[in-house]
Motif scaffolding. Structure first.
Motif, PDB file in Angstrom:
ATOM      1  N   SER A 140       0.695  -1.128  -0.600  1.00 20.06           N
ATOM      2  CA  SER A 140       0.032   0.193  -0.064  1.00 20.06           C
ATOM      3  C   SER A 140       0.907   0.965  -0.088  1.00 20.06           C
ATOM      4  CB  SER A 140      -0.670   0.293   1.351  1.00 20.06           C
ATOM      5  OG  SER A 140      -1.574  -1.026   1.374  1.00 20.06           O
ATOM      6  N   PHE A 141       0.494   2.115  -0.370  1.00 22.32           N
ATOM      7  CA  PHE A 141       0.748   3.562  -0.464  1.00 22.32           C
ATOM      8  C   PHE A 141       0.166   4.415   0.123  1.00 22.32           C
ATOM      9  CE2 PHE A 141       2.569   2.327  -4.765  1.00 22.32           C
ATOM     10  CZ  PHE A 141       4.587   2.259  -3.917  1.00 22.32           C
ATOM     11  N   GLY A 142       0.212   4.671   1.311  1.00 19.58           N
ATOM     12  CA  GLY A 142      -0.833   4.870   2.296  1.00 19.58           C
ATOM     13  C   GLY A 142      -2.403   3.968   2.309  1.00 19.58           C
ATOM     14  N   LYS A 143      -3.314   4.474   2.382  1.00 19.63           N
ATOM     15  CA  LYS A 143      -4.032   4.156   2.601  1.00 19.63           C
ATOM     16  C   LYS A 143      -4.537   3.610   0.954  1.00 19.63           C
ATOM     17  CE  LYS A 143      -6.347   6.096   5.695  1.00 19.63           C
ATOM     18  NZ  LYS A 143      -7.358   7.859   6.534  1.00 19.63           N
ATOM     19  N   ASN A 144      -3.935   3.791  -0.276  1.00 16.80           N
ATOM     20  CA  ASN A 144      -4.211   3.348  -1.452  1.00 16.80           C
ATOM     21  C   ASN A 144      -3.209   1.733  -1.569  1.00 16.80           C
ATOM     22  OD1 ASN A 144      -4.901   2.430  -4.172  1.00 16.80           O
ATOM     23  ND2 ASN A 144      -3.563   4.583  -4.907  1.00 16.80           N
ATOM     24  N   GLU A 145      -4.003   0.765  -1.640  1.00 15.68           N
ATOM     25  CA  GLU A 145      -3.546  -0.856  -1.601  1.00 15.68           C
ATOM     26  C   GLU A 145      -3.061  -0.843  -3.239  1.00 15.68           C
ATOM     27  OE1 GLU A 145      -5.789  -4.367  -0.473  1.00 15.68           O
ATOM     28  OE2 GLU A 145      -4.430  -5.209   0.704  1.00 15.68           O
ATOM     29  N   VAL A 146      -2.086  -1.222  -3.430  1.00 22.60           N
ATOM     30  CA  VAL A 146      -2.241  -1.136  -5.452  1.00 22.60           C
ATOM     31  C   VAL A 146      -2.197  -2.307  -5.472  1.00 22.60           C
ATOM     32  CG1 VAL A 146      -0.236  -0.806  -6.507  1.00 22.60           C
ATOM     33  CG2 VAL A 146      -0.812   1.324  -5.073  1.00 22.60           C
ATOM     34  N   LEU A 147      -0.529  -3.140  -4.434  1.00 22.31           N
ATOM     35  CA  LEU A 147      -0.655  -5.068  -4.818  1.00 22.31           C
ATOM     36  C   LEU A 147      -2.047  -6.034  -3.302  1.00 22.31           C
ATOM     37  CD1 LEU A 147       2.804  -4.782  -5.621  1.00 22.31           C
ATOM     38  CD2 LEU A 147       1.096  -4.815  -7.103  1.00 22.31           C
ATOM     39  N   GLY A 177      -2.117  -4.616 -18.879  1.00 19.63           N
ATOM     40  CA  GLY A 177      -3.086  -4.260 -18.026  1.00 19.63           C
ATOM     41  C   GLY A 177      -3.386  -2.322 -17.999  1.00 19.63           C
ATOM     42  N   PRO A 178      -4.819  -2.406 -17.474  1.00 18.57           N
ATOM     43  CA  PRO A 178      -4.392  -0.841 -17.347  1.00 18.57           C
ATOM     44  C   PRO A 178      -3.857  -0.182 -16.759  1.00 18.57           C
ATOM     45  CG  PRO A 178      -6.615  -1.414 -16.410  1.00 18.57           C
ATOM     46  CD  PRO A 178      -6.061  -3.273 -16.923  1.00 18.57           C
ATOM     47  N   SER A 179      -3.328   1.050 -16.807  1.00 19.89           N
ATOM     48  CA  SER A 179      -3.571   2.452 -16.109  1.00 19.89           C
ATOM     49  C   SER A 179      -3.511   2.484 -15.121  1.00 19.89           C
ATOM     50  CB  SER A 179      -2.837   3.301 -17.047  1.00 19.89           C
ATOM     51  OG  SER A 179      -1.813   4.489 -16.032  1.00 19.89           O
ATOM     52  N   GLY A 180      -2.302   2.696 -14.358  1.00 21.16           N
ATOM     53  CA  GLY A 180      -2.565   2.774 -12.409  1.00 21.16           C
ATOM     54  C   GLY A 180      -2.519   1.469 -11.190  1.00 21.16           C
ATOM     55  N   GLY A 181      -2.489   0.104 -12.281  1.00 18.63           N
ATOM     56  CA  GLY A 181      -3.093  -1.754 -11.694  1.00 18.63           C
ATOM     57  C   GLY A 181      -2.215  -2.192 -11.175  1.00 18.63           C
ATOM     58  N   GLY A 182      -0.715  -1.544 -11.143  1.00 17.77           N
ATOM     59  CA  GLY A 182      -0.173  -1.581 -10.275  1.00 17.77           C
ATOM     60  C   GLY A 182       1.412  -2.376 -11.477  1.00 17.77           C
ATOM     61  N   LYS A 183       1.457  -2.477 -11.868  1.00 16.00           N
ATOM     62  CA  LYS A 183       2.816  -3.351 -12.501  1.00 16.00           C
ATOM     63  C   LYS A 183       3.791  -2.789 -12.478  1.00 16.00           C
ATOM     64  CE  LYS A 183       0.874  -1.978 -17.117  1.00 16.00           C
ATOM     65  NZ  LYS A 183      -0.444  -1.292 -16.375  1.00 16.00           N
ATOM     66  N   THR A 184       3.799  -1.540 -12.216  1.00 17.97           N
ATOM     67  CA  THR A 184       5.394  -0.884 -12.496  1.00 17.97           C
ATOM     68  C   THR A 184       5.446  -1.526 -10.994  1.00 17.97           C
ATOM     69  OG1 THR A 184       4.860   0.638 -14.438  1.00 17.97           O
ATOM     70  CG2 THR A 184       6.405   1.036 -12.155  1.00 17.97           C
ATOM     71  N   THR A 185       4.649  -0.589 -10.091  1.00 20.89           N
ATOM     72  CA  THR A 185       5.142  -2.267  -8.628  1.00 20.89           C
ATOM     73  C   THR A 185       5.298  -2.736  -8.371  1.00 20.89           C
ATOM     74  OG1 THR A 185       2.671   0.308  -8.126  1.00 20.89           O
ATOM     75  CG2 THR A 185       3.662  -0.863  -5.983  1.00 20.89           C
ATOM     76  N   LEU A 186       4.980  -3.405  -8.438  1.00 23.81           N
ATOM     77  CA  LEU A 186       5.043  -5.214  -8.638  1.00 23.81           C
ATOM     78  C   LEU A 186       6.686  -5.199  -9.660  1.00 23.81           C
ATOM     79  CD1 LEU A 186       4.331  -7.654  -8.144  1.00 23.81           C
ATOM     80  CD2 LEU A 186       3.445  -8.498 -10.295  1.00 23.81           C
ATOM     81  N   THR A 196       3.823  -4.836 -20.429  1.00 18.77           N
ATOM     82  CA  THR A 196       3.740  -4.035 -22.199  1.00 18.77           C
ATOM     83  C   THR A 196       2.602  -3.187 -21.934  1.00 18.77           C
ATOM     84  OG1 THR A 196       4.118  -3.747 -24.338  1.00 18.77           O
ATOM     85  CG2 THR A 196       3.142  -5.695 -23.080  1.00 18.77           C
ATOM     86  N   HIS A 197       1.631  -2.526 -22.414  1.00 17.61           N
ATOM     87  CA  HIS A 197       0.305  -1.991 -22.968  1.00 17.61           C
ATOM     88  C   HIS A 197       0.309  -2.672 -24.854  1.00 17.61           C
ATOM     89  CE1 HIS A 197       0.853   1.262 -19.503  1.00 17.61           C
ATOM     90  NE2 HIS A 197      -0.391   0.974 -19.754  1.00 17.61           N
ATOM     91  N   ASP A 198       1.179  -2.779 -25.331  1.00 25.12           N
ATOM     92  CA  ASP A 198       1.367  -3.413 -26.914  1.00 25.12           C
ATOM     93  C   ASP A 198       1.045  -4.829 -26.581  1.00 25.12           C
ATOM     94  OD1 ASP A 198       2.100  -4.013 -29.401  1.00 25.12           O
ATOM     95  OD2 ASP A 198       3.753  -2.999 -29.414  1.00 25.12           O
TER      96      ASP A 198
END
Ligand code: ATP
Ligand code: MG
Length: 229
Positions: free
Chosen positions: A10-17, A34-43, A198-200
Motif C-alpha cells: 500500500s501507499f498510504g491508504k491506497n492498496e496497490v497490490l 493491464g490498465p494504467s494504475g493497476g500496479g504493474k510497475t509497483t510489482l 507492456t501495453h502493446d
C-alpha cells in the motif's frame, strides 16, 4: 525462478497490490498487461527491491528477497537481488558515460570484476547486440532502438537469471518491436527468465509464453491465457 505469494503493498491508504501470486519458470517469458494504475510497475519495483512490500513472499531462484513480509539481512536481500536485471522504460543510461562504460560500471562496482574482465564481457555482449561499433559512443548519439539495446546490455552484464522489462517498446518505433521480441526470445532460449510489462498486445502475443492481466492490484491467473506457438 521467481515465486511470488500473496504480495501486498500500500501507499498510504491506497492498496496497490492486493495479494499477488505469480510464478515464472526457468527460460519462461511472462508478460503482464493491464490498465494504467493497476500496479504493474509497483510489482516490478517490489521484485527488484526498489520498493519494499508490506506482506507476502518473493523468492528468486532459491533465495528469499522477502518471506511473509519480512526482509532479512542486507546480505540476503542483496544476494537475492543480484540475480535480477531491470530495464527501465526510459532506459536510464548514464548520459556522461560511453556505451562501454555504461556496461562495465556495475560489474566492477557490484561484482568486483577487474576493468579488463568487465570490458571483455561488455564487448562480447555489445557485439551480440549488434552494437560492436558503438563502444565509444555516448547515449545522446544513439537512436532509440540502440539505447534500448544498450540498456538491455547493461542489465545482461550482471549475469541475471531473471530480466524484468517495464514497457520495453513504448519508446520505440513500431517497426523495432519485432526486433526486441526476437532478442528477448533468443535470451530466453538460453535459459534466462523474462518478466515483461507492456501495453502493446501485438508485442505481448509475439513474445510471451504466458500472458497475465493485472487490474486494480490483482493479477489474473496465467493459465487462463496461455499462448500457443
Ligand atoms: N511512490 C508512490 N507513492 C504513492 N503512490 C504510488 C507510488 N507509486 C505508485 N503509486 C500509485 O500506485 C498505483 C499503481 O501505480 P503503478 O505505477 O504500479 O501502475 P501501472 O500499472 O504501472 O500503470 P501504468 O500502466 O500507467 O504504468 C497508482 O495509483 C499510483 O498512483
Ligand atoms: Mg507502469
Amino acid at each position: 525462478m521467481l515465486k511470488i505469494k500473496n504480495l501486498r503493498k500500500s501507499f498510504g491508504k491506497n492498496e496497490v497490490l492486493k495479494g499477488v501470486n505469480l510464478e515464472v519458470k526457468n527460460g519462461e517469458i511472462a508478460v503482464i498487461v493491464g490498465p494504467s494504475g493497476g500496479g504493474k510497475t509497483t510489482l516490478l519495483r517490489c521484485i527488484n527491491g526498489l520498493e519494499l512490500c508490506d506482506n507476502g513472499s518473493i523468492e528468486i531462484g532459491n533465495k528469499y528477497l522477502c518471506e511473509n513480509g519480512n526482509y532479512k539481512s542486507k546480505e540476503e536481500f542483496n544476494e537475492a537481488r543480484r540475480d535480477i536485471g531491470l530495464v527501465f522504460q526510459n532506459f536510464n543510461l548514464f548520459p556522461h558515460m560511453s556505451v562501454l562504460e555504461n556496461l562495465i560500471e556495475a560489474p566492477k562496482r557490484v561484482l568486483k570484476k577487474s576493468d579488463e574482465e568487465a570490458k571483455k564481457k561488455a564487448e562480447e555482449i555489445l557485439s551480440f547486440l549488434g552494437l560492436g561499433d558503438k563502444l565509444e559512443s555516448y547515449p545522446h548519439e544513439l537512436s532509440g532502438g540502440q539505447k534500448q539495446r544498450v540498456a538491455i546490455g547493461r542489465a545482461l552484464a550482471l549475469n541475471p537469471k531473471l530480466m524484468c522489462f517495464d514497457e520495453p517498446t513504448s519508446a520505440l518505433d513500431p517497426g523495432l518491436t519485432g526486433e526486441v521480441a526476437n532478442l528477448i526470445r533468443s535470451l530466453a532460449k538460453d535459459g534466462m527468465s523474462m518478466l515483461i510489462i507492456t501495453h502493446d498486445m501485438d508485442f505481448a502475443t509475439k513474445v510471451a509464453d504466458k500472458i497475465y492481466s493485472m487490474n486494480n492490484g490483482t493479477l489474473l491467473d496465467g493459465n487462463f491465457y496461455t499462448v500457443s506457438k
